[in-house]
Scaffold this motif. Structure first.
Motif, PDB file in Angstrom:
ATOM      1  N   GLN A 100       7.079  10.897   9.149  1.00  0.00           N
ATOM      2  CA  GLN A 100       6.106  11.568  10.018  1.00  0.00           C
ATOM      3  C   GLN A 100       4.770  11.755   9.299  1.00  0.00           C
ATOM      4  O   GLN A 100       3.706  11.612   9.902  1.00  0.00           O
ATOM      5  N   SER A 101       4.821  12.063   7.986  1.00  0.00           N
ATOM      6  CA  SER A 101       3.580  12.242   7.223  1.00  0.00           C
ATOM      7  C   SER A 101       2.797  10.930   7.139  1.00  0.00           C
ATOM      8  O   SER A 101       1.587  10.895   7.336  1.00  0.00           O
ATOM      9  N   LEU A 102       3.508   9.820   6.844  1.00  0.00           N
ATOM     10  CA  LEU A 102       2.850   8.517   6.771  1.00  0.00           C
ATOM     11  C   LEU A 102       2.296   8.103   8.127  1.00  0.00           C
ATOM     12  O   LEU A 102       1.179   7.593   8.233  1.00  0.00           O
ATOM     13  N   THR A 103       3.076   8.372   9.183  1.00  0.00           N
ATOM     14  CA  THR A 103       2.619   8.023  10.530  1.00  0.00           C
ATOM     15  C   THR A 103       1.351   8.779  10.892  1.00  0.00           C
ATOM     16  O   THR A 103       0.406   8.218  11.458  1.00  0.00           O
ATOM     17  N   ALA A 104       1.298  10.075  10.554  1.00  0.00           N
ATOM     18  CA  ALA A 104       0.108  10.878  10.852  1.00  0.00           C
ATOM     19  C   ALA A 104      -1.111  10.341  10.105  1.00  0.00           C
ATOM     20  O   ALA A 104      -2.213  10.274  10.653  1.00  0.00           O
ATOM     21  N   SER A 105      -0.895   9.945   8.842  1.00  0.00           N
ATOM     22  CA  SER A 105      -2.005   9.406   8.057  1.00  0.00           C
ATOM     23  C   SER A 105      -2.531   8.105   8.664  1.00  0.00           C
ATOM     24  O   SER A 105      -3.729   7.904   8.807  1.00  0.00           O
ATOM     25  N   LEU A 106      -1.598   7.220   9.051  1.00  0.00           N
ATOM     26  CA  LEU A 106      -2.004   5.939   9.635  1.00  0.00           C
ATOM     27  C   LEU A 106      -2.673   6.137  10.988  1.00  0.00           C
ATOM     28  O   LEU A 106      -3.649   5.460  11.324  1.00  0.00           O
ATOM     29  N   LEU A 154      -1.525  -0.931   2.063  1.00  0.00           N
ATOM     30  CA  LEU A 154      -1.538  -0.279   0.748  1.00  0.00           C
ATOM     31  C   LEU A 154      -0.868   1.088   0.801  1.00  0.00           C
ATOM     32  O   LEU A 154      -0.067   1.437  -0.073  1.00  0.00           O
ATOM     33  N   LYS A 155      -1.192   1.868   1.826  1.00  0.00           N
ATOM     34  CA  LYS A 155      -0.592   3.208   1.929  1.00  0.00           C
ATOM     35  C   LYS A 155       0.917   3.113   2.149  1.00  0.00           C
ATOM     36  O   LYS A 155       1.683   3.930   1.626  1.00  0.00           O
ATOM     37  N   ARG A 156       1.336   2.104   2.895  1.00  0.00           N
ATOM     38  CA  ARG A 156       2.773   1.927   3.101  1.00  0.00           C
ATOM     39  C   ARG A 156       3.451   1.526   1.794  1.00  0.00           C
ATOM     40  O   ARG A 156       4.527   2.046   1.451  1.00  0.00           O
ATOM     41  N   SER A 157       2.835   0.631   1.027  1.00  0.00           N
ATOM     42  CA  SER A 157       3.421   0.173  -0.233  1.00  0.00           C
ATOM     43  C   SER A 157       3.448   1.269  -1.295  1.00  0.00           C
ATOM     44  O   SER A 157       4.358   1.325  -2.118  1.00  0.00           O
ATOM     45  N   VAL A 175      -3.018   8.365  -7.070  1.00  0.00           N
ATOM     46  CA  VAL A 175      -3.609   7.219  -6.376  1.00  0.00           C
ATOM     47  C   VAL A 175      -4.190   7.673  -5.043  1.00  0.00           C
ATOM     48  O   VAL A 175      -3.527   8.378  -4.279  1.00  0.00           O
ATOM     49  N   SER A 176      -5.436   7.293  -4.765  1.00  0.00           N
ATOM     50  CA  SER A 176      -6.034   7.562  -3.456  1.00  0.00           C
ATOM     51  C   SER A 176      -6.614   6.269  -2.905  1.00  0.00           C
ATOM     52  O   SER A 176      -7.104   5.427  -3.656  1.00  0.00           O
ATOM     53  N   ILE A 177      -6.544   6.118  -1.570  1.00  0.00           N
ATOM     54  CA  ILE A 177      -7.036   4.910  -0.901  1.00  0.00           C
ATOM     55  C   ILE A 177      -7.956   5.343   0.224  1.00  0.00           C
ATOM     56  O   ILE A 177      -7.583   6.176   1.055  1.00  0.00           O
ATOM     57  N   GLU A 233       1.828  -0.229 -14.288  1.00  0.00           N
ATOM     58  CA  GLU A 233       2.173  -1.615 -13.965  1.00  0.00           C
ATOM     59  C   GLU A 233       2.927  -1.682 -12.638  1.00  0.00           C
ATOM     60  O   GLU A 233       2.717  -2.601 -11.844  1.00  0.00           O
ATOM     61  N   ALA A 234       3.806  -0.714 -12.398  1.00  0.00           N
ATOM     62  CA  ALA A 234       4.554  -0.703 -11.136  1.00  0.00           C
ATOM     63  C   ALA A 234       3.616  -0.528  -9.945  1.00  0.00           C
ATOM     64  O   ALA A 234       3.793  -1.148  -8.891  1.00  0.00           O
ATOM     65  N   VAL A 235       2.587   0.319 -10.119  1.00  0.00           N
ATOM     66  CA  VAL A 235       1.603   0.519  -9.044  1.00  0.00           C
ATOM     67  C   VAL A 235       0.771  -0.742  -8.848  1.00  0.00           C
ATOM     68  O   VAL A 235       0.542  -1.194  -7.721  1.00  0.00           O
ATOM     69  N   LEU A 236       0.326  -1.349  -9.954  1.00  0.00           N
ATOM     70  CA  LEU A 236      -0.495  -2.556  -9.870  1.00  0.00           C
ATOM     71  C   LEU A 236       0.273  -3.716  -9.250  1.00  0.00           C
ATOM     72  O   LEU A 236      -0.310  -4.569  -8.563  1.00  0.00           O
ATOM     73  N   ALA A 237       1.583  -3.757  -9.478  1.00  0.00           N
ATOM     74  CA  ALA A 237       2.399  -4.810  -8.869  1.00  0.00           C
ATOM     75  C   ALA A 237       2.356  -4.711  -7.347  1.00  0.00           C
ATOM     76  O   ALA A 237       2.254  -5.726  -6.638  1.00  0.00           O
ATOM     77  N   LYS A 238       2.401  -3.482  -6.821  1.00  0.00           N
ATOM     78  CA  LYS A 238       2.351  -3.285  -5.368  1.00  0.00           C
ATOM     79  C   LYS A 238       0.961  -3.605  -4.820  1.00  0.00           C
ATOM     80  O   LYS A 238       0.833  -4.200  -3.747  1.00  0.00           O
ATOM     81  N   VAL A 239      -0.077  -3.214  -5.562  1.00  0.00           N
ATOM     82  CA  VAL A 239      -1.448  -3.540  -5.139  1.00  0.00           C
ATOM     83  C   VAL A 239      -1.647  -5.052  -5.117  1.00  0.00           C
ATOM     84  O   VAL A 239      -2.221  -5.611  -4.176  1.00  0.00           O
ATOM     85  N   ALA A 240      -1.151  -5.736  -6.163  1.00  0.00           N
ATOM     86  CA  ALA A 240      -1.307  -7.190  -6.250  1.00  0.00           C
ATOM     87  C   ALA A 240      -0.619  -7.892  -5.090  1.00  0.00           C
ATOM     88  O   ALA A 240      -1.144  -8.868  -4.532  1.00  0.00           O
ATOM     89  N   LYS A 241       0.544  -7.405  -4.708  1.00  0.00           N
ATOM     90  CA  LYS A 241       1.274  -8.035  -3.596  1.00  0.00           C
ATOM     91  C   LYS A 241       0.451  -7.965  -2.313  1.00  0.00           C
ATOM     92  O   LYS A 241       0.386  -8.929  -1.543  1.00  0.00           O
TER      93      LYS A 241
END
Length: 300
Positions: free
Chosen positions: A53-59, A147-150, A159-161, A190-198
């Motif tokens: 619900q939090s992610l849905t509200a943000s999107l 990005l927010k979903r990943s 992290v902020s987008i 590195e784990a965060v950058l991997a998701k951004v790179a994808k």
């Protein structure tokens, strides 16, 4: 003798009663286990639902903001189109009237006709430009949502987008990215950058600018001369990792150090300095193509 017979008579009932109590105890124990398991399952489901619900509200907020921007641009385009239609109608009427006059010469009529053609081309240019802007906004919205979903499992303080000035900013805290005074990317980062790179690898039509930022506390070590040096080396470390480990095309990337000269907050408090120490990954449209469109004269 009578007492013995009476005892023998009630013995089966006693054994039956004991067996029933044992079975009842087992059933009660099993019921307690099932209830505890059910409570855990319900608790996890409620937690997952709250996150969703939090992610849905943000999107939904992002979509609403994009819709508002799109409505404003559509209204602006409509106003320009109305002005253009009025000018075309006025000039057409003027041309028709002048054609009926014997005093008008061929060169004058041709000049007016060229003006009308230029207005038509100007209208086409405005439509093309607005279409390009709308397309860029749609790509930005898709990029932000992906990005927010990943990165939904990453702390919002780290992290902020957001979209600023028509481009997507991914800001990663210094605490997550590097140890103090170091330009080596941490394992967590590195784990965060991997998701951004994808995500950015799925949007190959976009460029990536990585900027390092520091606070205003001076640094001078054998490895880094000053904050300019530190911020540039950190940006380079991120770009190199995106290229070598996560397959981002190096021709799409630029690394830059901003030192202490683009703070987000004041440097006179610990909280402000913490906010200023960050790495920003800025995802932009292909600027050469976009500026070519802006610079192209109408009709070309």
């Amino acid at each position: 003798m009578k007492k013995l017979i009476w005892v023998l008579a009630i013995l089966p009932f006693l054994f039956t009663s004991c067996a029933s109590k044992k079975k009842l105890t087992e059933l009660q124990s099993r019921l307690t286990e099932l209830q505890a398991s059910s409570d855990q399952t319900v608790s996890r489901a409620k937690s997952d639902l709250a996150d969703c619900q939090s992610l849905t509200a943000s999107l939904q907020g992002e979509v609403k903001k994009r819709d508002a921007d799109l409505d404003a641009k559509n209204n602006q385009l409509k106003s320009l189109q109305e002005q253009l239609d009025y000018m075309k109608k006025t000039n057409t009427n003027l041309l028709d009237r002048l054609s009926d006059l014997s005093v008008i010469n061929k060169s004058g009529a041709e000049s007016i006709r060229k003006s009308l053609d230029a207005l038509n081309e100007q209208g086409k240019y405005i439509k093309d430009l607005n279409s390009s802007i709308q397309k860029k906004d749609s790509v930005n919205l898709s990029l932000v949502m992906n990005l927010k979903r990943s990165l939904a499992d990453v702390n919002d303080e780290d992290v902020s987008i957001e979209v600023k000035k028509g481009v997507v900013y991914i800001s990663i805290s210094d605490k997550l990215m590097f140890a103090s005074g170091s330009a080596n990317v941490s394992t967590k980062a590195e784990a965060v950058l991997a998701k951004v790179a994808k995500v950015v690898n799925d949007h190959k039509g976009l460029d990536i600018l990585v900027e390092g930022h520091t606070d205003a506390v001076p640094i001078s070590t054998p490895e880094f001369k000053d904050n300019w040096d530190l911020s540039a080396m950190r940006a380079t470390s991120v770009v190199r990792l995106l290229q070598t480990k996560f397959g981002v095309d190096p021709e799409r990337m630029t690394a830059g150090g901003r030192g202490e000269y683009e703070p987000q907050s004041g440097n006179n408090s610990r909280a402000g300095r913490k906010q200023n120490r960050r790495t920003e990954i800025i995802v932009t449209p292909k600027l050469d193509q976009f500026f070519d469109l802006l610079a192209a004269p109408a009709g070309k």
